[in-house]
Design a protein around this motif. Structure first.
Motif, PDB file in Angstrom:
ATOM      1  N   GLY A 151      26.622 -23.801   6.696  1.00  0.00           N
ATOM      2  CA  GLY A 151      26.335 -23.138   7.952  1.00  0.00           C
ATOM      3  C   GLY A 151      26.388 -24.056   9.159  1.00  0.00           C
ATOM      4  N   ARG A 152      26.829 -25.271   8.979  1.00  0.00           N
ATOM      5  CA  ARG A 152      26.957 -26.192  10.104  1.00  0.00           C
ATOM      6  C   ARG A 152      28.414 -26.204  10.548  1.00  0.00           C
ATOM      7  NH1 ARG A 152      24.075 -30.021   6.665  1.00  0.00           N
ATOM      8  NH2 ARG A 152      25.807 -31.454   6.938  1.00  0.00           N
ATOM      9  N   GLY A 160      33.810 -19.088  23.011  1.00  0.00           N
ATOM     10  CA  GLY A 160      32.743 -18.096  22.906  1.00  0.00           C
ATOM     11  C   GLY A 160      31.526 -18.595  22.137  1.00  0.00           C
ATOM     12  N   PHE A 161      31.575 -19.836  21.667  1.00  0.00           N
ATOM     13  CA  PHE A 161      30.470 -20.415  20.912  1.00  0.00           C
ATOM     14  C   PHE A 161      30.132 -21.793  21.468  1.00  0.00           C
ATOM     15  CE2 PHE A 161      32.246 -17.299  18.106  1.00  0.00           C
ATOM     16  CZ  PHE A 161      31.163 -16.783  17.416  1.00  0.00           C
ATOM     17  N   ILE A 162      28.931 -22.252  21.125  1.00  0.00           N
ATOM     18  CA  ILE A 162      28.524 -23.609  21.511  1.00  0.00           C
ATOM     19  C   ILE A 162      27.959 -24.317  20.279  1.00  0.00           C
ATOM     20  CG2 ILE A 162      28.055 -23.097  23.946  1.00  0.00           C
ATOM     21  CD1 ILE A 162      25.056 -22.935  23.207  1.00  0.00           C
ATOM     22  N   ASN A 163      28.073 -25.632  20.268  1.00  0.00           N
ATOM     23  CA  ASN A 163      27.464 -26.439  19.215  1.00  0.00           C
ATOM     24  C   ASN A 163      26.039 -26.764  19.631  1.00  0.00           C
ATOM     25  OD1 ASN A 163      30.556 -27.449  19.184  1.00  0.00           O
ATOM     26  ND2 ASN A 163      29.694 -27.565  17.144  1.00  0.00           N
ATOM     27  N   LEU A 164      25.105 -26.600  18.715  1.00  0.00           N
ATOM     28  CA  LEU A 164      23.723 -26.984  18.947  1.00  0.00           C
ATOM     29  C   LEU A 164      23.280 -27.914  17.833  1.00  0.00           C
ATOM     30  CD1 LEU A 164      22.064 -23.596  20.025  1.00  0.00           C
ATOM     31  CD2 LEU A 164      22.762 -25.495  21.472  1.00  0.00           C
ATOM     32  N   THR A 165      22.405 -28.845  18.176  1.00  0.00           N
ATOM     33  CA  THR A 165      21.845 -29.764  17.191  1.00  0.00           C
ATOM     34  C   THR A 165      20.349 -29.519  17.124  1.00  0.00           C
ATOM     35  OG1 THR A 165      23.525 -31.395  17.768  1.00  0.00           O
ATOM     36  CG2 THR A 165      21.636 -32.180  16.522  1.00  0.00           C
ATOM     37  N   VAL A 167      16.344 -30.285  15.837  1.00  0.00           N
ATOM     38  CA  VAL A 167      15.481 -31.454  15.933  1.00  0.00           C
ATOM     39  C   VAL A 167      15.708 -32.410  14.763  1.00  0.00           C
ATOM     40  CG1 VAL A 167      13.072 -32.227  16.057  1.00  0.00           C
ATOM     41  CG2 VAL A 167      13.754 -30.106  17.161  1.00  0.00           C
ATOM     42  N   ASP A 168      16.012 -31.847  13.593  1.00  0.00           N
ATOM     43  CA  ASP A 168      16.236 -32.702  12.417  1.00  0.00           C
ATOM     44  C   ASP A 168      17.685 -33.205  12.324  1.00  0.00           C
ATOM     45  OD1 ASP A 168      17.397 -30.291  11.730  1.00  0.00           O
ATOM     46  OD2 ASP A 168      16.393 -30.117   9.797  1.00  0.00           O
ATOM     47  N   GLY A 169      18.492 -32.962  13.340  1.00  0.00           N
ATOM     48  CA  GLY A 169      19.843 -33.515  13.407  1.00  0.00           C
ATOM     49  C   GLY A 169      20.942 -32.645  12.835  1.00  0.00           C
ATOM     50  N   LYS A 170      20.615 -31.444  12.358  1.00  0.00           N
ATOM     51  CA  LYS A 170      21.643 -30.560  11.814  1.00  0.00           C
ATOM     52  C   LYS A 170      22.381 -29.861  12.955  1.00  0.00           C
ATOM     53  CE  LYS A 170      19.413 -29.693   7.412  1.00  0.00           C
ATOM     54  NZ  LYS A 170      18.840 -28.678   6.531  1.00  0.00           N
ATOM     55  N   LYS A 171      23.688 -29.769  12.790  1.00  0.00           N
ATOM     56  CA  LYS A 171      24.501 -29.112  13.815  1.00  0.00           C
ATOM     57  C   LYS A 171      24.793 -27.694  13.374  1.00  0.00           C
ATOM     58  CE  LYS A 171      26.504 -33.425  15.174  1.00  0.00           C
ATOM     59  NZ  LYS A 171      26.924 -33.883  16.392  1.00  0.00           N
ATOM     60  N   SER A 172      24.793 -26.796  14.345  1.00  0.00           N
ATOM     61  CA  SER A 172      25.104 -25.399  14.031  1.00  0.00           C
ATOM     62  C   SER A 172      25.887 -24.785  15.181  1.00  0.00           C
ATOM     63  CB  SER A 172      23.821 -24.607  13.755  1.00  0.00           C
ATOM     64  OG  SER A 172      22.967 -24.657  14.888  1.00  0.00           O
ATOM     65  N   LEU A 173      26.413 -23.604  14.928  1.00  0.00           N
ATOM     66  CA  LEU A 173      27.261 -22.895  15.875  1.00  0.00           C
ATOM     67  C   LEU A 173      26.540 -21.634  16.324  1.00  0.00           C
ATOM     68  CD1 LEU A 173      30.202 -23.102  16.912  1.00  0.00           C
ATOM     69  CD2 LEU A 173      30.880 -21.727  14.970  1.00  0.00           C
ATOM     70  N   HIS A 174      26.529 -21.397  17.642  1.00  0.00           N
ATOM     71  CA  HIS A 174      25.847 -20.209  18.180  1.00  0.00           C
ATOM     72  C   HIS A 174      26.707 -19.595  19.272  1.00  0.00           C
ATOM     73  CE1 HIS A 174      22.052 -21.033  16.115  1.00  0.00           C
ATOM     74  NE2 HIS A 174      22.345 -22.292  16.321  1.00  0.00           N
ATOM     75  N   PRO A 175      26.605 -18.256  19.440  1.00  0.00           N
ATOM     76  CA  PRO A 175      27.368 -17.623  20.538  1.00  0.00           C
ATOM     77  C   PRO A 175      26.919 -18.199  21.886  1.00  0.00           C
ATOM     78  CG  PRO A 175      26.435 -15.976  19.054  1.00  0.00           C
ATOM     79  CD  PRO A 175      25.863 -17.295  18.651  1.00  0.00           C
ATOM     80  N   SER A 176      27.871 -18.401  22.777  1.00  0.00           N
ATOM     81  CA  SER A 176      27.517 -18.980  24.077  1.00  0.00           C
ATOM     82  C   SER A 176      26.829 -17.969  24.987  1.00  0.00           C
ATOM     83  CB  SER A 176      28.763 -19.551  24.773  1.00  0.00           C
ATOM     84  OG  SER A 176      29.740 -18.554  24.907  1.00  0.00           O
ATOM     85  N   ASN A 177      27.135 -16.694  24.836  1.00  0.00           N
ATOM     86  CA  ASN A 177      26.479 -15.637  25.610  1.00  0.00           C
ATOM     87  C   ASN A 177      25.947 -14.583  24.645  1.00  0.00           C
ATOM     88  OD1 ASN A 177      26.765 -16.522  28.253  1.00  0.00           O
ATOM     89  ND2 ASN A 177      28.845 -15.720  28.398  1.00  0.00           N
ATOM     90  N   PRO A 178      24.780 -14.834  24.049  1.00  0.00           N
ATOM     91  CA  PRO A 178      24.264 -13.827  23.120  1.00  0.00           C
ATOM     92  C   PRO A 178      23.940 -12.543  23.871  1.00  0.00           C
ATOM     93  CG  PRO A 178      22.650 -15.565  23.484  1.00  0.00           C
ATOM     94  CD  PRO A 178      23.894 -15.953  24.213  1.00  0.00           C
ATOM     95  N   ARG A 179      24.227 -11.434  23.209  1.00  0.00           N
ATOM     96  CA  ARG A 179      23.947 -10.136  23.828  1.00  0.00           C
ATOM     97  C   ARG A 179      22.454  -9.848  23.755  1.00  0.00           C
ATOM     98  NH1 ARG A 179      28.861  -6.547  21.377  1.00  0.00           N
ATOM     99  NH2 ARG A 179      30.495  -7.790  22.328  1.00  0.00           N
ATOM    100  N   PRO A 180      21.904  -9.317  24.823  1.00  0.00           N
ATOM    101  CA  PRO A 180      20.465  -8.992  24.788  1.00  0.00           C
ATOM    102  C   PRO A 180      20.174  -7.872  23.798  1.00  0.00           C
ATOM    103  CG  PRO A 180      21.457  -8.260  26.846  1.00  0.00           C
ATOM    104  CD  PRO A 180      22.516  -8.974  26.088  1.00  0.00           C
TER     105      PRO A 180
END
Length: 182
Positions: A151-152, A160-165, A167-180
């Motif tokens: 899942g990293r 349309g996505f951004i990389n996030l890290t 606190v424990d250093g794991k990288k993941s992918l998330h939508p850049s504009n999540p729908r409300p």
């Protein structure tokens, strides 16, 4: 007195990992030339991969070699992996250099080309760096594949996505504009 052109090469990640900096290689080659009474005709410094010979400084050096076909020439480097990391291209280049009266030599891995059995050692010296590159590429691809399965997303995020890290250093992918949520 013998003469030689000096060739020093690094690739950025390798320079950090193994400490084969350009100045360190150059210093060792200069010392070798002093000890063996070799006149230096030129020094070529390269920060480029050795997967092929499409390297700016190598091209300049090869042009010099070609421009003096009658003159006996030597090209010195530290180890054969500084010359090439592709056995096929290395043998082809060695043949082209010979055509122009030039001998390639690694001071840490000397080869006596007048002894037929030396070609066996040359094959080892040339094949090991290629095998290292292939293994490194396989390990990298497997690591990226495993990270994605967990899942990293270790690469640059797609549109349309951004990389996030975390606190424990794991990288993941998330939508850049999540729908409300409604």
């Amino acid at each position: 007195m013998k003469t030689a052109y000096l060739y020093v090469r690094v690739s950025t990640d390798e320079q950090k990992r193994k400490g084969y900096s350009l100045p360190e290689q150059e210093d060792r080659l200069l010392k070798y030339c002093r000890q063996n009474n070799i006149e230096i005709k030129g020094i070529y410094r390269e920060d480029f991969s050795a997967k092929n010979f499409n390297r700016p400084e190598w091209k300049k050096l090869f042009s010099v070699v070609k421009s003096k076909p009658k003159e006996e020439k030597n090209i010195l480097f530290i180890k054969w992996d500084r010359f090439s990391r592709n056995i096929e291209y290395a043998y082809e280049m060695i043949g082209m250099l010979r055509k122009y009266g030039t001998t390639a030599m690694a001071i840490d891995q000397p080869i006596d080309f007048s002894v037929p059995e030396s070609t066996v050692m040359l094959a080892v010296y040339l094949s090991v760096p290629e095998a290292e590159n292939t293994r490194r590429a396989m390990n990298t691809a497997n690591g990226i594949r495993r990270a994605k399965q967990m899942g990293r997303y270790p690469s640059k995020a797609p549109l349309g996505f951004i990389n996030l890290t975390t606190v424990d250093g794991k990288k993941s992918l998330h939508p850049s504009n999540p729908r409300p949520v409604l």
